[in-house]
Design an enzyme around this catalytic site. Structure first.
Site, mmCIF file in Angstrom:
data_model
loop_
_atom_site.group_PDB
_atom_site.id
_atom_site.type_symbol
_atom_site.label_atom_id
_atom_site.label_comp_id
_atom_site.label_asym_id
_atom_site.label_seq_id
_atom_site.Cartn_x
_atom_site.Cartn_y
_atom_site.Cartn_z
ATOM 1 N N GLY A 9 -1.692 7.828 -5.400
ATOM 2 C CA GLY A 9 -0.945 7.721 -4.135
ATOM 3 C C GLY A 9 -0.592 6.286 -3.798
ATOM 4 O O GLY A 9 -0.809 5.827 -2.682
ATOM 5 N N ASN A 87 -7.033 7.719 -3.799
ATOM 6 C CA ASN A 87 -6.483 7.422 -2.472
ATOM 7 C C ASN A 87 -5.518 8.497 -1.968
ATOM 8 O O ASN A 87 -5.388 8.682 -0.754
ATOM 9 C CB ASN A 87 -5.774 6.051 -2.534
ATOM 10 C CG ASN A 87 -4.837 5.829 -1.372
ATOM 11 O OD1 ASN A 87 -5.277 5.535 -0.266
ATOM 12 N ND2 ASN A 87 -3.531 5.996 -1.605
ATOM 13 N N SER A 139 -12.238 8.962 5.256
ATOM 14 C CA SER A 139 -11.621 8.717 6.574
ATOM 15 C C SER A 139 -12.710 8.782 7.630
ATOM 16 O O SER A 139 -13.766 9.404 7.395
ATOM 17 C CB SER A 139 -10.590 9.814 6.851
ATOM 18 O OG SER A 139 -10.203 9.815 8.208
ATOM 19 N N TYR A 152 -8.699 18.786 7.259
ATOM 20 C CA TYR A 152 -8.754 17.374 6.847
ATOM 21 C C TYR A 152 -10.194 16.842 6.941
ATOM 22 O O TYR A 152 -10.689 16.174 6.026
ATOM 23 C CB TYR A 152 -7.803 16.569 7.735
ATOM 24 C CG TYR A 152 -7.613 15.125 7.337
ATOM 25 C CD1 TYR A 152 -6.876 14.776 6.204
ATOM 26 C CD2 TYR A 152 -8.139 14.087 8.118
ATOM 27 C CE1 TYR A 152 -6.681 13.447 5.855
ATOM 28 C CE2 TYR A 152 -7.946 12.759 7.778
ATOM 29 C CZ TYR A 152 -7.217 12.441 6.650
ATOM 30 O OH TYR A 152 -7.028 11.112 6.312
HETATM 31 P P1 NAP Z 1 0.755 8.121 3.196
HETATM 32 O O1 NAP Z 1 1.424 6.877 3.684
HETATM 33 O O2 NAP Z 1 1.151 9.436 3.764
HETATM 34 O O3 NAP Z 1 0.867 8.140 1.581
HETATM 35 C C1 NAP Z 1 0.297 9.207 0.877
HETATM 36 C C2 NAP Z 1 0.321 8.907 -0.603
HETATM 37 O O4 NAP Z 1 -0.247 10.025 -1.302
HETATM 38 C C3 NAP Z 1 1.729 8.749 -1.160
HETATM 39 O O5 NAP Z 1 1.701 7.854 -2.251
HETATM 40 C C4 NAP Z 1 2.055 10.165 -1.654
HETATM 41 O O6 NAP Z 1 3.059 10.188 -2.687
HETATM 42 C C5 NAP Z 1 0.722 10.569 -2.205
HETATM 43 N N1 NAP Z 1 0.531 12.028 -2.266
HETATM 44 C C6 NAP Z 1 0.718 12.948 -1.285
HETATM 45 N N2 NAP Z 1 0.413 14.177 -1.731
HETATM 46 C C7 NAP Z 1 0.007 14.030 -3.022
HETATM 47 C C8 NAP Z 1 -0.422 14.937 -4.040
HETATM 48 N N3 NAP Z 1 -0.509 16.257 -3.841
HETATM 49 N N4 NAP Z 1 -0.741 14.437 -5.246
HETATM 50 C C9 NAP Z 1 -0.657 13.110 -5.492
HETATM 51 N N5 NAP Z 1 -0.255 12.206 -4.575
HETATM 52 C C10 NAP Z 1 0.080 12.664 -3.363
HETATM 53 O O7 NAP Z 1 -0.825 8.059 3.410
HETATM 54 P P2 NAP Z 1 -1.782 6.840 3.824
HETATM 55 O O8 NAP Z 1 -1.813 6.785 5.298
HETATM 56 O O9 NAP Z 1 -1.455 5.631 3.041
HETATM 57 O O10 NAP Z 1 -3.175 7.440 3.359
HETATM 58 C C11 NAP Z 1 -3.772 7.107 2.106
HETATM 59 C C12 NAP Z 1 -5.182 7.655 2.106
HETATM 60 O O11 NAP Z 1 -5.898 7.096 3.205
HETATM 61 C C13 NAP Z 1 -5.267 9.173 2.279
HETATM 62 O O12 NAP Z 1 -6.314 9.692 1.505
HETATM 63 C C14 NAP Z 1 -5.569 9.335 3.750
HETATM 64 O O13 NAP Z 1 -6.234 10.539 4.023
HETATM 65 C C15 NAP Z 1 -6.464 8.135 3.980
HETATM 66 N N6 NAP Z 1 -6.536 7.705 5.365
HETATM 67 C C16 NAP Z 1 -5.428 7.308 6.042
HETATM 68 C C17 NAP Z 1 -5.550 6.904 7.367
HETATM 69 C C18 NAP Z 1 -4.375 6.429 8.184
HETATM 70 O O14 NAP Z 1 -4.558 6.238 9.382
HETATM 71 N N7 NAP Z 1 -3.216 6.215 7.624
HETATM 72 C C19 NAP Z 1 -6.794 6.933 7.984
HETATM 73 C C20 NAP Z 1 -7.897 7.352 7.256
HETATM 74 C C21 NAP Z 1 -7.757 7.730 5.938
HETATM 75 P P3 NAP Z 1 4.645 10.249 -2.290
HETATM 76 O O15 NAP Z 1 4.966 8.898 -1.688
HETATM 77 O O16 NAP Z 1 5.341 10.500 -3.565
HETATM 78 O O17 NAP Z 1 4.772 11.356 -1.302
#
Ligand code: NAP
Length: 244
Positions: A9, A87, A139, A152
């Site tokens: 990701g 990730n 998270s 989630y």
């Molecule tokens: P994001 O901006 O929505 O990006 C998600 C990433 O995951 C993208 O690269 C996406 O690829 C990829 N992805 C989605 N579905 C997938 C699948 N089925 N198989 C492989 N790759 C997939 O998310 P983010 O906010 O950076 O979050 C990254 C991680 O941090 C996640 O695990 C999330 O749960 C965790 N997290 C985020 C937050 C927050 O506040 N943002 C807080 C706590 C934890 P595409 O670009 O091709 O769609």
């Protein structure tokens, strides 16, 4: 010799910040995208222009065969792998009483089974080499319950259990396995939230602000460095004090 990392990701958000940070620090990196091929290619180009080495391949973490293919492509490009950063993750928030089975399944399969699917392809390799490092992105939703996130929260708590158990399997070989638990970080995932809700969240956070993807990447960079070599099986919240 440069170290080599796989980041799932990495096409945007936290993953992209991790990819950029590691390549700036001299890592060669393979990262994945699901459907945003163009942003993945743009990131590879940016890294190449800066003198780094990276490649992006398609991966659907919820699909075991896709994980097999992705890790094979990554190994071919990198020849060796030192670090795995799980990730990739999604949200499908809804109260349980209206949550559909596909909304439950997609989150569990992508976030939790997805970490198994990818890690399973590398763990034997790490064990054989007696070398490696795994960082799983959980998270704060894995530490505390959040209404509307039963799917989630279950997936992110599961990642913490997965990390702790695997850390004990890997410790005798000197392979650290850790977890990070970000709070609210400014990415497309949180930009989906209504502005009013985001303001309420900021008021709840002791530091009164949303975190930056770079701040999460800096923690990951430390955890996969030699400075963190005696740390394993731990969960590091990075949340502006939210879970303090
Ligand atoms: P994001 O901006 O929505 O990006 C998600 C990433 O995951 C993208 O690269 C996406 O690829 C990829 N992805 C989605 N579905 C997938 C699948 N089925 N198989 C492989 N790759 C997939 O998310 P983010 O906010 O950076 O979050 C990254 C991680 O941090 C996640 O695990 C999330 O749960 C965790 N997290 C985020 C937050 C927050 O506040 N943002 C807080 C706590 C934890 P595409 O670009 O091709 O769609």
């Amino acid at each position: 010799m440069s170290k080599k990392a796989i980041v799932t990701g990495g096409s945007r958000g936290i993953g992209a910040a991790i990819v950029e940070t590691l390549t700036r620090e001299g890592f060669e990196v393979v990262f994945s995208y699901l459907s945003n091929k163009e942003s993945a290619e743009n990131l590879v180009q940016k890294i190449t222009d800066q003198g780094g080495r990276a490649a992006a391949f398609q991966l659907d973490t919820s699909d075991y065969e896709s994980a097999v293919n992705f890790v094979n492509q990554a190994k071919e490009f990198l020849t060796e792998v030192d670090v795995l950063i799980n990730n990739a993750g999604i949200t499908r928030d809804k109260s349980l009483f209206i949550m559909q089975k596909d909304e439950w399944d997609s989150v569990i399969n992508t976030n939790l089974s997805g970490y198994f699917n990818v890690t399973r392809q590398l763990i034997g390799y790490f064990f054989k080499n007696k070398r490696g490092c795994i960082i799983n992105v959980s998270s704060v939703s894995g530490l505390v319950g959040i209404a509307g996130q039963t799917n989630y929260c279950a997936s992110k708590s599961g990642i913490i259990g997965f990390t702790r158990a695997l850390a004990k399997e890997a410790a005798k070989l000197g392979i650290p396995v850790n977890c990070i638990a970000p709070g609210y970080i400014d990415t497309e995932m949180t930009r989906q939230l209504p502005e009013k809700h985001l303001e309420e969240i900021k008021n709840m956070i002791p530091m009164h602000r949303i975190g930056k993807a770079q701040e999460v990447a800096d923690l990951v960079s430390f955890l996969c460095s030699e400075k963190a070599r005696y740390i394993t099986g731990q969960v590091f919240a990075i949340d502006g004090g939210l879970t303090a």
